[in-house]
Design an enzyme around this catalytic site. Structure first.
Site, PDB file in Angstrom:
ATOM      1  N   TRP B 359       0.834  -1.214   0.000  1.00  0.00           N
ATOM      2  CA  TRP B 359       0.000   0.000   0.000  1.00  0.00           C
ATOM      3  C   TRP B 359       0.865   1.259   0.000  1.00  0.00           C
ATOM      4  O   TRP B 359       0.371   2.347  -0.267  1.00  0.00           O
ATOM      5  CB  TRP B 359      -0.996  -0.012   1.169  1.00  0.00           C
ATOM      6  CG  TRP B 359      -0.405   0.200   2.539  1.00  0.00           C
ATOM      7  CD1 TRP B 359       0.417  -0.643   3.197  1.00  0.00           C
ATOM      8  CD2 TRP B 359      -0.602   1.325   3.424  1.00  0.00           C
ATOM      9  NE1 TRP B 359       0.760  -0.134   4.432  1.00  0.00           N
ATOM     10  CE2 TRP B 359       0.145   1.079   4.604  1.00  0.00           C
ATOM     11  CE3 TRP B 359      -1.323   2.502   3.341  1.00  0.00           C
ATOM     12  CZ2 TRP B 359       0.187   1.958   5.683  1.00  0.00           C
ATOM     13  CZ3 TRP B 359      -1.286   3.387   4.435  1.00  0.00           C
ATOM     14  CH2 TRP B 359      -0.535   3.106   5.573  1.00  0.00           C
ATOM     15  N   GLU B 490       1.256  -1.348  13.014  1.00  0.00           N
ATOM     16  CA  GLU B 490       1.304  -2.821  13.104  1.00  0.00           C
ATOM     17  C   GLU B 490       1.716  -3.309  14.492  1.00  0.00           C
ATOM     18  O   GLU B 490       1.854  -4.516  14.692  1.00  0.00           O
ATOM     19  CB  GLU B 490       2.251  -3.371  12.035  1.00  0.00           C
ATOM     20  CG  GLU B 490       1.688  -3.201  10.626  1.00  0.00           C
ATOM     21  CD  GLU B 490       2.695  -3.547   9.535  1.00  0.00           C
ATOM     22  OE1 GLU B 490       3.894  -3.298   9.744  1.00  0.00           O
ATOM     23  OE2 GLU B 490       2.273  -4.062   8.480  1.00  0.00           O
ATOM     24  N   LYS B 602       3.942   2.086  16.144  1.00  0.00           N
ATOM     25  CA  LYS B 602       5.031   1.879  15.185  1.00  0.00           C
ATOM     26  C   LYS B 602       5.028   2.989  14.141  1.00  0.00           C
ATOM     27  O   LYS B 602       6.052   3.508  13.766  1.00  0.00           O
ATOM     28  CB  LYS B 602       4.836   0.533  14.499  1.00  0.00           C
ATOM     29  CG  LYS B 602       5.922   0.165  13.499  1.00  0.00           C
ATOM     30  CD  LYS B 602       5.566  -1.162  12.827  1.00  0.00           C
ATOM     31  CE  LYS B 602       6.607  -1.586  11.807  1.00  0.00           C
ATOM     32  NZ  LYS B 602       6.120  -2.675  10.952  1.00  0.00           N
TER      33      LYS B 602
END
Lengths: 768, 768
Positions: B359, B490, B602
């Protein structure tokens, strides 16, 4: 594969007719073992069709290098693999110059296989017509000796039916074997020496990396029509094998027989340089006794086990076969005599899952072993975990815990974690609770408190420390929460506030504190030793208690139930009954995300907590939670139906209890989960036992007393079981309408039946 | 490894002094590429020390069998691996009979490496004393031609400094290569034919499984002191290689030079049987032109790219070097000329992560390519996804979706998913949102609506269907929820109601509906075609809208912010500033469970939503969310700091914006994450570009108009960039105090600067 091809029988597992499709399933179902070793029911003679070869030695494993797609910090380097050991059962058969191989025969008639559970042996018989048109009748019998647990014995007979034939028995040893379940196709065995002497052969081999030294051995005797013969064998040996060829010109209708004795000596029991000597002693004793005496001893040894462990069921052969199958395999897997061993999920019947020890042992197996063996066996199982405490502390340290907090591994062989899925390895931490619960359960059942000051308290302290550190304080809730866990229901991962986990965490802390206090007052020396070793202060204990007291439990006011986890009510609550049957089992049909966001429960989770802590809740509360969660439970874990069976029985839902019972007891026999070819579900077999004794029998221990609320499924005429309770044996016989108790013991025993006190005098039948 | 050994310079990446510890890092940092192929900066001559060899061809990959610890339903069978291709750069050098090898030389002096980004070439020079005490000066230069994208050229000179020497150049081709990143040590290449003709050699090889046919080729010319020589080479060839030996007795201080031309022809561009013919044409053209003409062309081609794409920064060499390094590598990786290619996360600099498309392309790269290339390039990137729509629908079907719902893969080469972590593959579904957003962004920037009726609307319908089906109705909340996802952050897995995911899902549905309506009214033919193909009814659209309208968003009244996900406030909210520095980076120090239950982020997650949908929120709302989430963000994703830099600049926090800018622009040069040896972070380099243009320049497109809010870090004297906006090129020069605009175009352009309208006439400098 044909499901359901096993013929119902009270005492035996029977297969009739040869179907190559069933070979791997039967290899699992007909497995034999004696606690020290075990093997799949592979044929002795060559078989060139699809087969899953497996012979396993207790405690001998290989640390296979971890295989993952994406590495995460904290993953163990190795996964302890159950290890296929050198083959000692092999006997190649040559009829004239053709090898006997059921995969290539022209015709196979009256093939029959029997696993006689009463006497502990496996037999096969068939008539085969070979490509060379010679027709032979074959009869084999094999067992692994309970008396001499390094020994197995085979009786293999061949009778040519339509002509004379030159027949060769070629018994062999082979260490050039492979594992079905290997990550990298590594070689697991290093053969050190192949030797032979007279009719004996020995292969010394050690496992790679772990250096377990073993000697695989054999010796054979041959007979014609039962008369012993001396035949000079042709000997051949190479780097990984040794074989003897015994050739004889057999007349039509004469029976040519070989008795092969073999097995393993291992360095857990002998000096590693004395393994051949030890093997020779075993062979000397075995050949002196001979096959039939050894078989008689085997029958006697199994009779002794059955005398204590048998459960009879009248009027329902499939149910009877199911429970005996479970009890038989449990005893084949673990006999409780060696505190270094434990109960692997597949026992000696397959390799999947690896490791030897899961929380299954504490949650499911201990009650069975407590009640059917001397209580030293359960103590051995607890001692096993005590010996791993230091490793559990190191395991917790790897995950960032400190100060002696212990996290027992999800899967282990030697105390080190060997599983590698983050959502399991790092998050299925409820296992720690089961280990503490087993200590409680052992004390509750046996009355033996000594284990706690001697060993158990240190374990409880390590576990309490873990929960204290693992909980976090939520300012938002003003409570302690436990984030990011996987409960017993593995169809939810990384969830927050799993009710079962939070509940058992709270209980562990309270139980640890209770025992610290008791040991402090009653076992001063132990107390001082333990406190010095653990460096535990009153202040720390108070911090634990703060966590326990302010633990958060998700609850729904609307449904009046504890919620399995935060957010459970956000799911689309469609019951299993309304789920398209074509979608099941969901673990074979759905991607993992779909399973996770569904409400479906793999195994009892909240209800597991109600099972462990039954007396913390009213029957009405149980009923409400059962009614709420059971409709979402798909029972795709072998550990699920037994708990539901017990609770359904308690709630007087006998039809449901009976259905769950059949599912747990015949899980492998009827292959509910389409996976029996991989091996049997050994640990859940103890759950089957519980579903009769605790479920139908309604047995509990309360205030140092056995209590019963006997019930019986309408499908049964009666059932009976025995329990060893505090060194006396109580037999319970339940019929439609009445229950009989009989005590093999020396002093009268007070019990409670349906809430009423009953006094049982030794050796008299008491009917209630 | 030494961090920070790269010498600051405006236009070049420079390394001085030979340090074997830096070899792999330099091989990454000095990588070269031309969009069609690329390679790590491996030495031409033998190097026996640790090295990571890699030469890659765009679009040529290998489907490596998936490796996981525990299989989950729905995992793809294969992971598309970036494939190390046959080596054409190799030139072994023999000085007398000793091979030149920097790992074994007695002494290496004045070693220097330069990647000249302005002109697009890589050079090396050093003086080496061999074990035979001969001292040689070596100069090399290498580039991959932009003009002839199948060609690379090497100029390699050796001058013996202390004696005459017999020197042999042995240029070779080698297809017997391996991949660093392989799951099973499979062989990836099948060599079909090795041939040679005069000074040319060819290796035809195809990839295993995928059958990509390639021809690797070479031809060499040799010179003494610049004078062309005819030397009859010694030829040798075997199954996987071919080499020519050009020996010459070189006098002391004479320079012996080889020009080697090589590269790949592939069946994406030629008939697979014509690859050698095509290679011969390339070689003919190359040798005719010669190395120095080709190099001149290379300089011109790069000058053209820089003329459009360059960003200048005055007064801060490290910042200048950083941004050029990023722009240079983006252009080396992808030039936008082939709609079958995409932008791999490591480009041609390494193998990790595999696949070519994440992405990242839609979320980070498209703005860069839209503004620095012709808009056809961005359209090509969108078309790439349109061509994969059917595969995305099949991918969704594998996960249980139906009726044309599309889930684009997390990682792909050919449209099929090739990633295999359940929490990513199945749950990081926000990627679908980025693909829809890129369509919106393309239209917003270019004004070209035609893509939507032609292709985009079908993509939007597939994506809207996915969100509609993926949301579930929570009776408890009386809202639609999205359960079990992983957001851009994530460091949270399988969470419920990730705000970013829910928000973009709602937006996707609304945007799809809006475009269905526009296409219905303005593009009737397309509308009919699309509706017939998609079988989309008004009733279905209303169902989508119901989901969008009743979407649930977690919100904290107390903090007055949207919550990243359900339960975020249950975490221990300790900021990164209060975290022990020894614990960082947490992804290298902590086990996964600890990361998951921590509040640490993150990469921008909620803030990513505020970045995409900036004009849905007030600056005050942005500030509140930035202040809430930034303190928990550890930026351990390369995609994180750029968004924070842009938002910090918007909030006038220029010091913070500058720090984030340095982190994103010099991520690899200064090796923040200790992993540069594995390859570069190509896709996040586009984020660096955004942090200058959108962050400091404050550029946005609103109502078909460019708007700016220029700011400048105090560390800089000035900076400039150009954007290609609707076929005119606007140069923006920002100094401390004023901003200049210059339009290379044909008609005046209205823009807005700090909220005020400004008209820019072509080719005049306008100062604001």
């Amino acid at each position: 594969m044909n499901l359901d091809y096993i013929i119902p029988n009270d005492w035996s597992i029977l297969e009739e007719g040869f179907d190559p499709e069933n070979i791997k399933a039967s290899e699992s179902l007909f497995s034999i073992g004696n606690g020290a070793m075990g093997q799949r029911a592979n044929f002795e003679e060559k078989y060139s069709g699809p087969t899953f070869q497996g012979s396993y030695i207790a405690g001998v494993y290989y640390p296979d290098k971890t295989r993952v797609g994406w590495w995460k910090n904290g993953y163990p380097e190795y996964f302890a693999k159950v290890l296929n050991a050198p083959n000692w059962i092999g006997i190649n058969i040559y009829i004239e110059d053709e090898v006997l191989d059921l995969h290539t025969c022209k015709k196979i008639e009256i093939f029959k296989r029997e696993l006689n559970m009463k006497e502990g042996w496996l037999s096969r018989s068939f008539i085969a017509t070979l490509q060379n048109d010679i027709k032979v009748e074959v009869n084999t019998k094999r067992f692994l000796s309970l008396d001499m647990d390094e020994l197995g014995a085979i009786n293999y007979s061949v009778k040519p039916l339509n002509s004379d034939a030159s027949i060769t028995f070629r018994p062999y040893l082979d260490s050039g074997i492979t594992n079905e379940d290997t990550n990298w196709d590594d070689k697991f065995w290093d053969t050190l020496n192949v030797s032979h002497e007279n009719n004996q052969a020995f292969i010394q081999a050690k496992t790679m990396k772990t250096d377990f030294y073993t000697c695989t051995f054999m010796e054979s005797q041959v007979f014609i029509d039962g008369k012993s013969m001396i035949i000079d064998p042709n000997i051949s040996a190479d780097a990984n094998s040794a074989s003897f060829s015994y050739n004889y010109k057999v007349k039509q209708n004469e029976t040519y027989t070989i008795h092969k004795f073999g097995g393993y000596t291992v360095d857990r029991n002998h000096d590693k340089y004395e393994l051949v000597t030890a093997a020779k002693k075993v062979l000397e004793k075995a050949t002196k006794a001979g096959f039939s005496t050894l078989l008689d001893n085997q029958k006697k040894a199994w009779a002794k086990i059955w005398d204590m462990a048998d459960i009879t069921i009248d009027g329902d052969v499939k149910a009877q076969q199911g429970i005996r199958f479970n009890i038989f395999h449990l005893n084949q897997t673990y006999l409780g005599t060696d505190a270094r061993l434990n109960i692997g999920p597949k026992g000696f019947t397959g390799e999947k899952y690896g490791g030897s020890t899961y929380w299954d042992t504490e949650a499911y197996c201990i009650p069975f072993y407590m009640a059917t063996k001397d209580q030293s066996v359960a103590r051995n199982l607890l001692t096993y975990r005590y010996k791993h405490l230091q490793k559990a502390i190191e395991n917790a340290e790897k995950l960032g815990f400190k100060n002696g907090a212990a996290l027992y591994p999800m899967v282990t062989m030697n105390g080190e974690e060997c599983h590698n899925e983050w959502e399991i390895t790092f998050e299925e931490i409820h296992r720690n609770g089961a280990i503490a619960f087993a200590i409680f359960n052992y004390h509750r059942y046996t009355g033996d408190y000594s284990y706690i000051p001697e060993m158990g308290l240190e374990v409880l302290i390590g576990i309490a420390r873990f929960w204290h550190q693992r909980a976090t304080f939520s300012k938002d809730k003003n409570k302690y929460v436990i984030l990011g866990v996987t409960g017993p229901n593995e169809y939810e991962n990384n969830i927050n506030n799993n009710w079962y986990t939070n509940y058992i965490a709270q209980w562990c802390i309270n139980y640890a504190v209770e025992n610290i206090e008791r040991v402090e007052s009653d076992f001063t020396t132990d107390f001082t030793r333990i406190m010095n070793k653990a460096k535990l202060s009153k202040a720390e204990i108070e911090q634990w208690q703060e966590v326990a007291e302010r633990m958060y439990f998700p609850y729904s006011e609307k449904h009046n139930v504890y919620l399995q986890q935060d957010g459970f009510l956000d799911k689309e609550l469609i019951t299993v009954a309304d789920l398209d049957q074509a979608q099941r089992p969901i673990n074979q049909k759905w991607s993992w995300d779909r399973i996770l966001r569904s409400p479906y429960i793999k195994q009892a989770d909240t209800l597991q907590g109600f099972y462990f802590f039954e007396d913390h809740f009213t029957t009405e509360e149980l009923e409400r939670h059962f009614d709420f969660y059971e409709p979402f439970t798909v029972h795709e874990s072998s550990l699920s139906p037994c708990v539901h069976s017990i609770q359904a029985a308690k709630l007087d839902r006998m039809d449901q209890a009976y259905t769950f019972y059949l599912r747990t007891s015949r899980l492998d026999l009827d292959d509910y989960n389409h996976e029996v070819h991989e091996g049997l579900h050994i640990t859940s077999m103890a759950g089957t036992w519980m579903s009769i004794v605790e479920g139908f029998g309604g047995m509990r221990v309360k205030n140092d007393m056995l209590t019963f609320e006997p019930k019986i499924p309408q499908q049964w005429d009666g059932y009976s079981f025995k329990v060893n309770f505090r060194h006396q044996i109580l037999k319970v016989i339940v019929n439609q309408g009445q229950t009989h108790f009989e005590l093999e013991g020396h002093k009268e025993l007070q019990i409670e039946v349906n809430g009423k006190s009953v006094m049982i005098a030794p050796n008299k039948l008491v009917t209630v």
